[in-house]
Motif scaffolding. Structure first.
Motif, PDB file in Angstrom:
ATOM      1  N   ARG A  91       0.872  -1.178   0.000  1.00 26.44           N
ATOM      2  CA  ARG A  91       0.000   0.000   0.000  1.00 26.44           C
ATOM      3  C   ARG A  91       0.906   1.225   0.000  1.00 26.44           C
ATOM      4  N   SER A  92       0.859   1.998  -1.080  1.00 28.32           N
ATOM      5  CA  SER A  92       1.736   3.154  -1.235  1.00 28.32           C
ATOM      6  C   SER A  92       0.929   4.435  -1.127  1.00 28.32           C
ATOM      7  N   VAL A  93       1.488   5.433  -0.456  1.00 25.12           N
ATOM      8  CA  VAL A  93       0.796   6.710  -0.261  1.00 25.12           C
ATOM      9  C   VAL A  93       1.705   7.848  -0.704  1.00 25.12           C
ATOM     10  N   PHE A  94       1.124   8.805  -1.433  1.00 27.55           N
ATOM     11  CA  PHE A  94       1.910   9.900  -1.986  1.00 27.55           C
ATOM     12  C   PHE A  94       1.147  11.219  -1.879  1.00 27.55           C
ATOM     13  N   ASP A  95       1.904  12.315  -1.799  1.00 25.56           N
ATOM     14  CA  ASP A  95       1.389  13.666  -1.971  1.00 25.56           C
ATOM     15  C   ASP A  95       2.122  14.300  -3.144  1.00 25.56           C
ATOM     16  N   PRO A  96       1.423  15.053  -4.006  1.00 25.65           N
ATOM     17  CA  PRO A  96       2.099  15.713  -5.126  1.00 25.65           C
ATOM     18  C   PRO A  96       3.164  16.692  -4.622  1.00 25.65           C
ATOM     19  N   PRO A  97       4.249  16.848  -5.350  1.00 25.25           N
ATOM     20  CA  PRO A  97       4.607  16.115  -6.568  1.00 25.25           C
ATOM     21  C   PRO A  97       5.235  14.755  -6.223  1.00 25.25           C
ATOM     22  N   TRP A  98       4.918  13.729  -7.002  1.00 27.77           N
ATOM     23  CA  TRP A  98       5.527  12.427  -6.748  1.00 27.77           C
ATOM     24  C   TRP A  98       5.747  11.695  -8.071  1.00 27.77           C
ATOM     25  N   SER A  99       6.802  10.891  -8.092  1.00 27.89           N
ATOM     26  CA  SER A  99       7.141  10.112  -9.281  1.00 27.89           C
ATOM     27  C   SER A  99       8.077   8.994  -8.878  1.00 27.89           C
ATOM     28  N   VAL A 100       7.715   7.759  -9.232  1.00 20.99           N
ATOM     29  CA  VAL A 100       8.506   6.574  -8.868  1.00 20.99           C
ATOM     30  C   VAL A 100       8.799   5.775 -10.133  1.00 20.99           C
ATOM     31  N   ARG A 101      10.060   5.537 -10.400  1.00 19.53           N
ATOM     32  CA  ARG A 101      10.428   4.706 -11.542  1.00 19.53           C
ATOM     33  C   ARG A 101      10.506   3.258 -11.083  1.00 19.53           C
ATOM     34  N   ILE A 102       9.791   2.372 -11.774  1.00 21.92           N
ATOM     35  CA  ILE A 102       9.763   0.948 -11.426  1.00 21.92           C
ATOM     36  C   ILE A 102      10.691   0.212 -12.388  1.00 21.92           C
ATOM     37  N   ALA A 103      11.799  -0.282 -11.857  1.00 23.52           N
ATOM     38  CA  ALA A 103      12.791  -1.001 -12.655  1.00 23.52           C
ATOM     39  C   ALA A 103      13.122  -2.316 -11.975  1.00 23.52           C
ATOM     40  N   ASP A 104      12.075  -3.027 -11.505  1.00 19.88           N
ATOM     41  CA  ASP A 104      12.283  -4.243 -10.706  1.00 19.88           C
ATOM     42  C   ASP A 104      12.373  -5.521 -11.535  1.00 19.88           C
ATOM     43  N   GLY A 159     -10.459   4.050  -8.264  1.00 18.96           N
ATOM     44  CA  GLY A 159     -11.198   2.861  -8.658  1.00 18.96           C
ATOM     45  C   GLY A 159     -10.683   2.175  -9.905  1.00 18.96           C
ATOM     46  N   ASP A 160      -9.739   2.805 -10.621  1.00 19.12           N
ATOM     47  CA  ASP A 160      -9.173   2.190 -11.825  1.00 19.12           C
ATOM     48  C   ASP A 160      -8.187   1.090 -11.452  1.00 19.12           C
ATOM     49  N   LEU A 161      -7.993   0.172 -12.381  1.00 18.81           N
ATOM     50  CA  LEU A 161      -7.012  -0.905 -12.220  1.00 18.81           C
ATOM     51  C   LEU A 161      -6.105  -0.923 -13.430  1.00 18.81           C
ATOM     52  N   ALA A 162      -4.814  -1.074 -13.198  1.00 19.71           N
ATOM     53  CA  ALA A 162      -3.854  -1.224 -14.286  1.00 19.71           C
ATOM     54  C   ALA A 162      -3.103  -2.528 -14.106  1.00 19.71           C
ATOM     55  N   VAL A 163      -2.926  -3.238 -15.216  1.00 14.18           N
ATOM     56  CA  VAL A 163      -2.067  -4.419 -15.258  1.00 14.18           C
ATOM     57  C   VAL A 163      -0.878  -4.041 -16.123  1.00 14.18           C
ATOM     58  N   VAL A 164       0.307  -4.022 -15.539  1.00 13.33           N
ATOM     59  CA  VAL A 164       1.505  -3.561 -16.234  1.00 13.33           C
ATOM     60  C   VAL A 164       2.404  -4.752 -16.497  1.00 13.33           C
ATOM     61  N   ARG A 165       2.694  -4.998 -17.761  1.00  9.98           N
ATOM     62  CA  ARG A 165       3.519  -6.134 -18.167  1.00  9.98           C
ATOM     63  C   ARG A 165       4.988  -5.740 -18.149  1.00  9.98           C
ATOM     64  N   GLY A 166       5.821  -6.537 -17.473  1.00  7.70           N
ATOM     65  CA  GLY A 166       7.261  -6.327 -17.444  1.00  7.70           C
ATOM     66  C   GLY A 166       7.942  -7.165 -18.501  1.00  7.70           C
ATOM     67  N   PRO A 167       9.261  -7.209 -18.435  1.00  6.89           N
ATOM     68  CA  PRO A 167      10.114  -6.626 -17.396  1.00  6.89           C
ATOM     69  C   PRO A 167      10.596  -5.206 -17.700  1.00  6.89           C
ATOM     70  N   ASP A 168      10.087  -4.584 -18.770  1.00  3.40           N
ATOM     71  CA  ASP A 168      10.562  -3.241 -19.113  1.00  3.40           C
ATOM     72  C   ASP A 168      10.175  -2.240 -18.028  1.00  3.40           C
ATOM     73  N   PRO A 169      11.050  -1.262 -17.749  1.00  2.00           N
ATOM     74  CA  PRO A 169      10.759  -0.260 -16.714  1.00  2.00           C
ATOM     75  C   PRO A 169       9.604   0.658 -17.119  1.00  2.00           C
ATOM     76  N   TYR A 170       9.015   1.282 -16.117  1.00  2.00           N
ATOM     77  CA  TYR A 170       7.969   2.279 -16.331  1.00  2.00           C
ATOM     78  C   TYR A 170       7.975   3.211 -15.131  1.00  2.00           C
TER      79      TYR A 170
END
Length: 316
Positions: A20-33, A62-73
């Protein structure tokens, strides 16, 4: 087992990474796992999924995203926001210049982040073998289901369970993640059936669907193309031609992949010997299964069972 159910029983999370991740603007996380697949649902607020190659995808409550790896985003409040954090393999988080951030952002049991205005739930399959290659190849880089396009009680249930620290909780979360992915895929394919992958549509074909059902119901049987043709009421040539056209591979190649997918599931049970697994999926011995498993998946059943699957190993 009907063909559609069988094709969607592939996901098998094993110690998935739930957060469970919580953020306040401005925020940006690069996912390179390098993870093969991640599900992200927005509990509150909004944001963007920004693939390296592809258009940014907006996400709202309420939206859902399915993100296909292994490329970063990148996940961010704005699509052009420069990353402030980077998530590496093993879910290690750092600043862009490499300073460790895991402890700084730790908020307790499966909770993380520097804010609270935007709340995201994410579930990450960490090994390639946990999601079949057939499913991964059918997905776009980012699959978005808007809140008004689908309805499921699973996100709320996941939110209720993700912060608990009880015996067996990891298994509960793994199964919830699997169910959420299956629900999302079913909704995705149903809303655009004509563009669904051929193997998904094949279950509705009276010939190929019957052949798939036969193989899925009894993978241990010594099937031949002749047997399958007899069971579907067509000639061997007609079955082979139509099956390959709709599914994308010949019947026996598909059967091998299905047997090995079933073997991968059974290997999760430490009480089953390799010989027992082999008999259940149509191989005469553990040695025969091991040879086929390593030929197709690139690792031995024992390596797969212990989770030591190298990054980049292909999976069926």
């Amino acid at each position: 087992m009907d063909a559609l159910s069988a094709l969607l029983t592939g996901p098998r999370a094993q110690g998935a990474f739930l957060l469970r991740s919580v953020f306040d603007p401005p925020w940006s996380v690069r996912i390179a796992d390098l993870a093969p697949l991640t599900l992200i649902t927005v509990v509150r607020g909004d944001g963007w999924v920004v693939p390296d190659d592809g258009p940014p995808v907006p996400l709202g409550t309420g939206d859902l995203a399915v993100v296909r790896g292994p490329d970063p985003y990148t996940l961010a409040d704005l699509p052009d926001r420069a990353p402030q954090l980077v998530v590496h393999p093993g879910q290690v988080s750092t600043t862009p210049d490499g300073a460790g951030m895991c402890e700084t952002l730790d908020l307790g049991v499966r909770a993380w982040g520097p804010g609270g205005g935007t709340v995201l739930l994410s579930g990450t399959y960490q090994l390639r073998g946990e999601v079949s290659g057939r499913l991964l190849r059918a997905l776009p880089p980012v699959l978005r289901l808007a809140a008004d396009e689908w309805s499921s009680p699973l996100p709320a249930l996941l939110e209720a369970e993700i912060g608990r620290d009880e015996p067996g909780q990891e298994a509960v979360l793994d199964r919830l993640l699997d169910l959420l992915l299956i629900s999302a895929l079913r909704s995705h394919f149903a809303r655009d059936a004509e563009r669904a992958p051929a193997w998904y549509r094949a279950h509705a074909d009276p010939v190929v669907g019957r052949a798939l059902s036969l193989m899925h119901t009894d993978p241990a049987r010594g099937w031949t193309v002749r047997d399958l043709a007899a069971g579907t009421g067509v000639s061997r040539a007609a079955l082979a031609r139509r099956f390959t056209e709709l599914v994308g591979e010949p019947p026996m190649a598909y059967l091998t992949g299905w047997r090995l997918a079933q073997a991968a599931d059974l290997l999760a049970d430490p009480a089953l010997t390799l010989d027992a697994v082999a008999r259940r999926v149509g191989y005469g011995s553990g040695f025969a299964l091991s040879a086929a498993f390593k030929r197709v998946r690139g690792v031995s059943p024992q390596q797969f069972r212990t989770g030591s699957v190298p990054t980049g190993v292909p999976t069926a």
